[in-house]
Design an enzyme around this catalytic site. Structure first.
Site, PDB file in Angstrom:
ATOM      1  N   THR A  66      -4.081   3.099  -1.610  1.00 26.85           N
ATOM      2  CA  THR A  66      -3.748   2.298  -2.794  1.00 26.85           C
ATOM      3  C   THR A  66      -3.489   3.235  -3.970  1.00 26.85           C
ATOM      4  OG1 THR A  66      -4.524   0.603  -4.335  1.00 26.85           O
ATOM      5  CG2 THR A  66      -6.235   1.941  -3.310  1.00 26.85           C
ATOM      6  N   GLY A  67      -2.500   2.900  -4.771  1.00 26.34           N
ATOM      7  CA  GLY A  67      -2.172   3.761  -5.905  1.00 26.34           C
ATOM      8  C   GLY A  67      -0.686   3.691  -6.172  1.00 26.34           C
TER       9      GLY A  67
ATOM     10  N   THR B 214      -4.508  -4.004  -5.031  1.00 27.39           N
ATOM     11  CA  THR B 214      -3.961  -3.993  -3.658  1.00 27.39           C
ATOM     12  C   THR B 214      -5.138  -4.032  -2.691  1.00 27.39           C
ATOM     13  OG1 THR B 214      -1.951  -2.814  -4.256  1.00 27.39           O
ATOM     14  CG2 THR B 214      -2.745  -2.485  -2.012  1.00 27.39           C
TER      15      THR B 214
ATOM     16  N   GLY C 175       6.995  -0.318  -2.325  1.00 26.66           N
ATOM     17  CA  GLY C 175       5.996   0.747  -2.458  1.00 26.66           C
ATOM     18  C   GLY C 175       5.574   1.293  -1.109  1.00 26.66           C
ATOM     19  N   ASP C 176       4.413   1.924  -1.090  1.00 23.82           N
ATOM     20  CA  ASP C 176       3.933   2.562   0.152  1.00 23.82           C
ATOM     21  C   ASP C 176       3.242   1.585   1.105  1.00 23.82           C
ATOM     22  OD1 ASP C 176       1.898   2.266  -1.857  1.00 23.82           O
ATOM     23  OD2 ASP C 176       0.570   3.454  -0.593  1.00 23.82           O
TER      24      ASP C 176
ATOM     25  N   ARG D  10      12.180  -3.142  -5.464  1.00 22.20           N
ATOM     26  CA  ARG D  10      11.336  -1.942  -5.293  1.00 22.20           C
ATOM     27  C   ARG D  10      10.322  -2.158  -4.151  1.00 22.20           C
ATOM     28  NH1 ARG D  10       5.551  -0.832  -5.445  1.00 22.20           N
ATOM     29  NH2 ARG D  10       5.296   1.345  -6.053  1.00 22.20           N
TER      30      ARG D  10
ATOM     31  N   GLY E 188       2.682   3.908  -5.388  1.00 21.71           N
ATOM     32  CA  GLY E 188       3.261   3.951  -4.050  1.00 21.71           C
ATOM     33  C   GLY E 188       4.270   5.063  -3.829  1.00 21.71           C
TER      34      GLY E 188
HETATM   35  N1  ASP Z   1       0.434   1.110  -3.633  1.00 21.96           N
HETATM   36  C1  ASP Z   1       0.888  -0.129  -4.212  1.00 21.96           C
HETATM   37  C2  ASP Z   1       2.356  -0.012  -4.494  1.00 21.96           C
HETATM   38  O1  ASP Z   1       2.786   1.022  -4.934  1.00 21.96           O
HETATM   39  C3  ASP Z   1       0.163  -0.503  -5.466  1.00 21.96           C
HETATM   40  C4  ASP Z   1      -1.332  -0.368  -5.438  1.00 21.96           C
HETATM   41  O2  ASP Z   1      -1.896   0.142  -4.492  1.00 21.96           O
HETATM   42  O3  ASP Z   1      -1.989  -0.804  -6.408  1.00 21.96           O
HETATM   43  O4  ASP Z   1       3.058  -0.974  -4.345  1.00 21.96           O
END
Ligand code: ASP
Length: 323
Positions: free
Chosen positions: A243-244, A192, A222-223, A220, A246
């Site tokens: 990032t992570g 991301t 995410g954040d 779905r 979400g």
């Molecule tokens: N945060 C992103 C999500 O959950 C994914 C990522 O940051 O790798 O969609």
């Protein structure tokens, strides 16, 4: 005597001003390219590093020339959206149905205006569409068919591609690998992109763009397109991009809470980010980049690695591909 006293006072004030000028960066920029276990393939790492270094040089030049934070954030993210090494735009991950649904958000720290899109399927640069949601509508977030329809309305400024334009071999392999696992680990997240900028006018902007998580369920979100979770910016406090996993960032309103800790608890940027990332109740896995109104930069993560880059007007320039 009085004259000498006044002269000394003026000289001291000028000296203090100069010291403050040196200590306070006139501009600052930080970029992430996703947290997790970054591929050990040297060619992949090299390519990632080169892209990050190139966008950082370009952004620095523009900021030194007086470019606005929002423009720089959009431009940096556009470039990363075109780089197949990142999970945004061209290199977006596959969902469980073998297709791509992209999310992005952008925020202007001057007045907290913001825009976001979720689940877009044919937009080459989701961050640009997110910015148009901010500037051309009275809404914050448009999703899937509605966002696609809005892109039709905006017209030629929004470049469109077929959904399979986002399909790359490495992401296809990742889908297969993750579908074969019983319980995919968070360590497999990566790619991301996000950017936070403080410009020479004292304005902060932040943005995040992603293909989401490999093998995600249809619809779905995410954040990354959720303001306050994956992205936040306020000139009074800071700008943030996350990032992570979400879902964890949404549950804990991570990006907003960093700003709130600075505003209401007078915490430093570094401490606020550290707290959000490591508090056991949050249970988050990922990374956070942020810049304070004073120009402090932080890049923190609790995964194996995070691709990241930072620069400011004092001469700082650093790029890290993984650890
Ligand atoms: N945060 C992103 C999500 O959950 C994914 C990522 O940051 O790798 O969609």
């Amino acid at each position: 005597m009085f004259f000498r006293f006044c002269l000394t006072a003026v000289v001291c004030l000028i000296a203090l001003e100069c010291r403050a000028d040196e200590a306070t960066p006139r501009f600052a920029i930080v970029i992430h390219g996703g947290a997790g276990r970054i591929s050990s393939d040297p060619a992949h790492r090299k390519a990632r590093g080169e892209v990050l270094d190139r966008v950082l040089h370009d952004a620095k030049q523009r900021l030194a020339d007086g470019a606005a934070a929002l423009d720089v954030v959009e431009r940096v993210i556009n470039t990363l959206e075109d780089a197949p090494q990142f999970n945004a735009g061209r290199g977006a991950v596959f969902n469980a149905a073998g297709a791509h649904e992209l999310d992005a958000s952008i925020m202007d720290g001057r007045d907290r205006s913001c825009g976001a899109v979720a689940g877009v399927r044919t937009v080459r640069h989701p961050i640009t569409l997110a910015r148009r949601v901010m500037t051309d509508t009275r809404h914050v977030l448009l999703s899937s068919d509605g966002a696609e329809k809005f892109a039709d309305e905006v017209g030629a400024d929004i470049e469109r591609v077929n959904n399979d334009w986002f399909s790359t071999k490495p992401q296809k392999a990742r889908l297969k690998q993750i579908q074969a696992m019983k319980r995919p680990a968070a360590e497999h997240l990566m790619g991301t992109v996000g950017c936070v900028v403080l410009d020479t006018h004292g304005d902060i902007a932040a943005g995040t763009s992603t293909g989401g998580m490999t093998n995600k369920k249809f619809g779905r979100v995410g954040d990354s397109p959720i303001v306050g979770a994956g992205t936040f910016a306020d000139n009074a406090t800071c700008g943030v991009s996350c990032t992570g996993v979400g879902e964890d960032f949404i549950r804990n309103a991570i990006a907003y809470q960093i700003s709130a800790q600075m505003e209401y608890a007078a915490k430093s940027l570094e401490d606020s980010v550290h707290h959000m990332l490591h508090h056991p109740r949050h249970q988050i896995s990922g990374g956070i980049i942020a810049i304070s109104a004073a120009g402090d930069i932080t890049m923190q993560f609790n995964t194996d690695g995070m691709s990241r880059a930072a620069a400011d007007s004092s001469g700082r320039h650093e790029v890290h591909v993984a650890e």
